[in-house]
Enzyme design. Structure first.
Site, PDB file in Angstrom:
ATOM      1  N   GLU A  51       0.842  -1.194   0.000  1.00 38.04           N
ATOM      2  CA  GLU A  51       0.000   0.000   0.000  1.00 38.04           C
ATOM      3  C   GLU A  51       0.875   1.241   0.000  1.00 38.04           C
ATOM      4  O   GLU A  51       1.996   1.237   0.509  1.00 38.04           O
ATOM      5  CB  GLU A  51      -0.909   0.001   1.243  1.00 38.04           C
ATOM      6  CG  GLU A  51      -1.858   1.179   1.295  1.00 38.04           C
ATOM      7  CD  GLU A  51      -2.891   1.066   2.408  1.00 38.04           C
ATOM      8  OE1 GLU A  51      -3.805   1.910   2.461  1.00 38.04           O
ATOM      9  OE2 GLU A  51      -2.790   0.131   3.223  1.00 38.04           O
ATOM     10  N   ASN A 199     -12.576  -1.189  -0.694  1.00 40.14           N
ATOM     11  CA  ASN A 199     -11.780  -1.666   0.432  1.00 40.14           C
ATOM     12  C   ASN A 199     -12.391  -1.145   1.729  1.00 40.14           C
ATOM     13  O   ASN A 199     -12.660   0.052   1.848  1.00 40.14           O
ATOM     14  CB  ASN A 199     -10.334  -1.166   0.323  1.00 40.14           C
ATOM     15  CG  ASN A 199      -9.541  -1.423   1.596  1.00 40.14           C
ATOM     16  OD1 ASN A 199      -9.098  -2.534   1.839  1.00 40.14           O
ATOM     17  ND2 ASN A 199      -9.374  -0.403   2.423  1.00 40.14           N
ATOM     18  N   GLU A 200     -12.646  -2.059   2.653  1.00 39.92           N
ATOM     19  CA  GLU A 200     -13.185  -1.677   3.965  1.00 39.92           C
ATOM     20  C   GLU A 200     -14.298  -0.639   3.799  1.00 39.92           C
ATOM     21  O   GLU A 200     -14.296   0.417   4.440  1.00 39.92           O
ATOM     22  CB  GLU A 200     -12.076  -1.185   4.893  1.00 39.92           C
ATOM     23  CG  GLU A 200     -11.083  -2.285   5.230  1.00 39.92           C
ATOM     24  CD  GLU A 200     -10.078  -1.915   6.310  1.00 39.92           C
ATOM     25  OE1 GLU A 200     -10.081  -0.754   6.767  1.00 39.92           O
ATOM     26  OE2 GLU A 200      -9.286  -2.804   6.701  1.00 39.92           O
ATOM     27  N   TYR A 268      -6.601  -8.721  11.887  1.00 41.68           N
ATOM     28  CA  TYR A 268      -5.285  -8.477  12.467  1.00 41.68           C
ATOM     29  C   TYR A 268      -5.238  -9.056  13.880  1.00 41.68           C
ATOM     30  O   TYR A 268      -6.237  -9.042  14.596  1.00 41.68           O
ATOM     31  CB  TYR A 268      -4.986  -6.980  12.515  1.00 41.68           C
ATOM     32  CG  TYR A 268      -4.741  -6.366  11.153  1.00 41.68           C
ATOM     33  CD1 TYR A 268      -3.488  -6.403  10.568  1.00 41.68           C
ATOM     34  CD2 TYR A 268      -5.779  -5.758  10.451  1.00 41.68           C
ATOM     35  CE1 TYR A 268      -3.252  -5.840   9.317  1.00 41.68           C
ATOM     36  CE2 TYR A 268      -5.564  -5.195   9.201  1.00 41.68           C
ATOM     37  CZ  TYR A 268      -4.289  -5.240   8.644  1.00 41.68           C
ATOM     38  OH  TYR A 268      -4.085  -4.689   7.393  1.00 41.68           O
ATOM     39  N   GLU A 323      -6.031  -8.886   3.997  1.00 40.35           N
ATOM     40  CA  GLU A 323      -5.202  -8.201   5.003  1.00 40.35           C
ATOM     41  C   GLU A 323      -5.178  -9.053   6.258  1.00 40.35           C
ATOM     42  O   GLU A 323      -6.235  -9.384   6.797  1.00 40.35           O
ATOM     43  CB  GLU A 323      -5.742  -6.799   5.323  1.00 40.35           C
ATOM     44  CG  GLU A 323      -5.603  -5.799   4.182  1.00 40.35           C
ATOM     45  CD  GLU A 323      -6.000  -4.382   4.574  1.00 40.35           C
ATOM     46  OE1 GLU A 323      -5.848  -4.031   5.768  1.00 40.35           O
ATOM     47  OE2 GLU A 323      -6.447  -3.626   3.684  1.00 40.35           O
ATOM     48  N   GLN A 372       2.358  -5.950   5.788  1.00 33.47           N
ATOM     49  CA  GLN A 372       2.537  -5.678   4.376  1.00 33.47           C
ATOM     50  C   GLN A 372       3.935  -6.098   3.935  1.00 33.47           C
ATOM     51  O   GLN A 372       4.678  -6.656   4.737  1.00 33.47           O
ATOM     52  CB  GLN A 372       2.294  -4.203   4.079  1.00 33.47           C
ATOM     53  CG  GLN A 372       0.847  -3.793   4.283  1.00 33.47           C
ATOM     54  CD  GLN A 372       0.576  -2.365   3.786  1.00 33.47           C
ATOM     55  OE1 GLN A 372       1.348  -1.723   3.089  1.00 33.47           O
ATOM     56  NE2 GLN A 372      -0.575  -1.844   4.193  1.00 33.47           N
TER      57      GLN A 372
END
Length: 514
Positions: A51, A199-200, A268, A323, A372
């Site tokens: 990103e 995204n999100e 996460y 992610e 990432q």
């Protein structure tokens, strides 16, 4: 637990026994069952994410054409070689939250003429758009990796997305867009298959409801492909980033099967979103809480899969975990918006455990992207000017690449030793196209080692490797970049079809058998 079986090894029976002390009453048995399956672990489970965030792209992956650091079209050669070593299957770009402020036409054409932008998603820094569509797609071509483009759904438009797809995929001469591509130096299309639509969208991507998102998604997904999707684009819808299974239900119910190939989820291993803790100086309690959150990935996949199964029982729609990883407070003295953290043996445990979970859910998990690649979150590579190092997470990914496109073998664990209230041992196994079997074992326990017996029937161990260190806080530094490195593992015995070993605390072991 998914029970899946190998058509290659009908005689295969692998039993792993781990015990507290030497008490057989507490034995943990892990079996790899000898029966047939056609289930393959997609290589795309081992994907990555770059990103426009902090020093991920600029000052990390990309240093520019005029840099003294050896590079190819501005991308560091040492990073290119490191990613090739991983057999990197795909790379997601340009975000993340950044994708929803990115306008692709700003990043094409002569670099001197490109529009400078403000990255309002991550620190309001100024970017010169030197790394754009051509640079990214050419990099993927160099790496032999599939590009995964994230469409700007929040501040962009359907037309902008359509034109991006035509620009990168259509044959020469089909429109002024392909004429423009040729003028910008690209003679042939890149044939980009994977497209993330937003995204999100429940948060930074527009703060939408599931109903609103579903309707908007259908406009994008319909427009960027032909009516019957003869281009075979893989269109990925936004799924939840928390246990919001109603979002999954709404998306799967509202979007016709012919308009969706994948559903993305994010998870996460964060134990406290207000104070995520130090990436190096963490306590035993914080380590344990991180492992709890890492194990939640299994439940998260299971519950999303249950909803998806109602609408897609043939499992044609892939669950895309685009992610995942560890997320901590930034290192002291660094920009809070750059998400720069260190990478310790704790992160190696997240990686090994999570990849085992993905492998064992290969029927539904078709792709994943570690967050990432460089200098951000659970990065596999860290840089400091001309210096570059590989993190413990990189080494786990490298050890596990043997599972890419291999046939999944079913694993069953009984009476697993507990690390607090979570299982200490995780395992996945597969058979590759050459007939070799690989078994990856992880012990996340922060203190205890466990004895393991592996019954391999007529197979014999060819080799084994281990990633371990003295402290779970250990990490590689630019002064000592090889402190943590995989080593040949010889501390096992083989006799009459049985391998015996003691797996150290917080370690990863991978066996190759023939």
């Amino acid at each position: 637990m998914h029970l899946q079986f190998s058509k290659f090894f009908k005689a295969l029976a692998v039993i792993l026994v781990a015990s507290f002390g030497h008490s057989q009453n507490n034995a943990t048995i892990v079996k790899i069952n000898p029966a047939e399956t056609n289930q393959t672990i997609s290589k795309h489970i081992y994907g990555h994410f770059a990103e426009h965030l902090g020093r991920s792209v600029y000052g990390g992956l990309y240093v520019g054409d005029d840099s003294a650091i050896p590079n190819t079209d501005g991308v560091r050669n040492d990073i290119i070689e490191a990613l090739k070593e991983l057999n990197i299957p795909n790379l997601r770009w340009p975000g993340g939250c950044f994708a929803d402020i990115y306008h692709w036409k700003d990043g094409i054409g002569p670099k001197a003429d490109r529009k400078n932008i403000e990255n309002v998603s991550w620190g309001n820094v100024r970017e010169d758009n030197g790394f754009g569509t051509h640079e990214f797609l050419n990099l993927c071509e160099t790496l032999g990796a599939e590009p995964y483009l994230a469409v700007n759904m929040n501040s962009g438009s359907v037309q902008e997305a359509v034109e991006w797809e035509r620009y990168v995929n259509n044959p020469n001469g089909s429109s002024d867009l392909t004429d423009l591509r040729k003028e910008n130096g690209r003679e042939t299309p890149w044939d980009v298959k994977y497209w993330g639509i937003g995204n999100e969208s429940w948060d930074c991507g527009g703060d939408m409801t599931a109903d609103y998102y579903s309707n908007l998604y259908k406009r994008y997904a319909t427009a960027i492909s032909s009516y019957d999707n003869t281009e075979k684009l893989y269109r990925i819808a936004v799924g939840p980033g928390e246990p919001d299974y109603e979002w999954t239900e709404t998306v799967m119910k509202n979007i016709p099967a012919k308009r969706i190939e994948g559903l993305s989820v994010h998870h996460y291993s964060v134990f406290d979103w207000v104070d995520k803790g130090h990436s190096i100086e963490f306590t035993d309690e914080e380590y344990f809480k991180t492992m709890q959150r890492a194990w939640f990935m299994d439940e998260f996949i299971n519950k999303n899969a249950e909803v998806m199964d109602k609408y897609d029982p043939e499992k044609k729609v892939g669950l895309i975990v685009d992610e995942w990883g560890g997320w901590y407070n930034v290192l002291p003295g660094t920009n809070k918006s750059f998400l720069h953290q260190q990478n310790t043996m704790r992160d190696a445990m997240i990686a090994g455990l999570t990849l085992n979970i993905f492998n064992n859910h290969a029927d539904r998990v078709h792709m994943a992207n570690l967050a990432q690649t460089v200098n951000v979150l659970q990065a596999i590579i860290l840089t400091d000017d001309e210096k570059m190092l590989l993190t413990p997470t990189y080494h786990v990914m490298n050890m596990y690449k043997v599972h890419q496109d291999a046939e999944l073998l079913s694993t069953e664990i009984e009476n697993n030793p507990s690390f607090g209230n979570v299982p200490a041992i995780s395992v996945s196994a597969s058979t590759d196209k050459s007939g070799k079997t690989h078994v990856s074992l992880v012990n996340i326990d922060g203190d205890k080692s466990y004895e393991i017996t592996v019954n391999v029937d007529k197979m014999k161990p060819i080799s084994a490797s281990i990633l371990e260190s003295k402290k779970v806080q250990d990490h590689n530094t630019f002064d000592n970049p090889d402190k943590i490195n995989p080593k040949e593992f010889k501390d096992f015995k083989y006799k009459k079809g049985k391998i015996t070993l003691e797996i150290p605390a917080f370690s990863v072991v991978v066996f190759e058998l023939n």
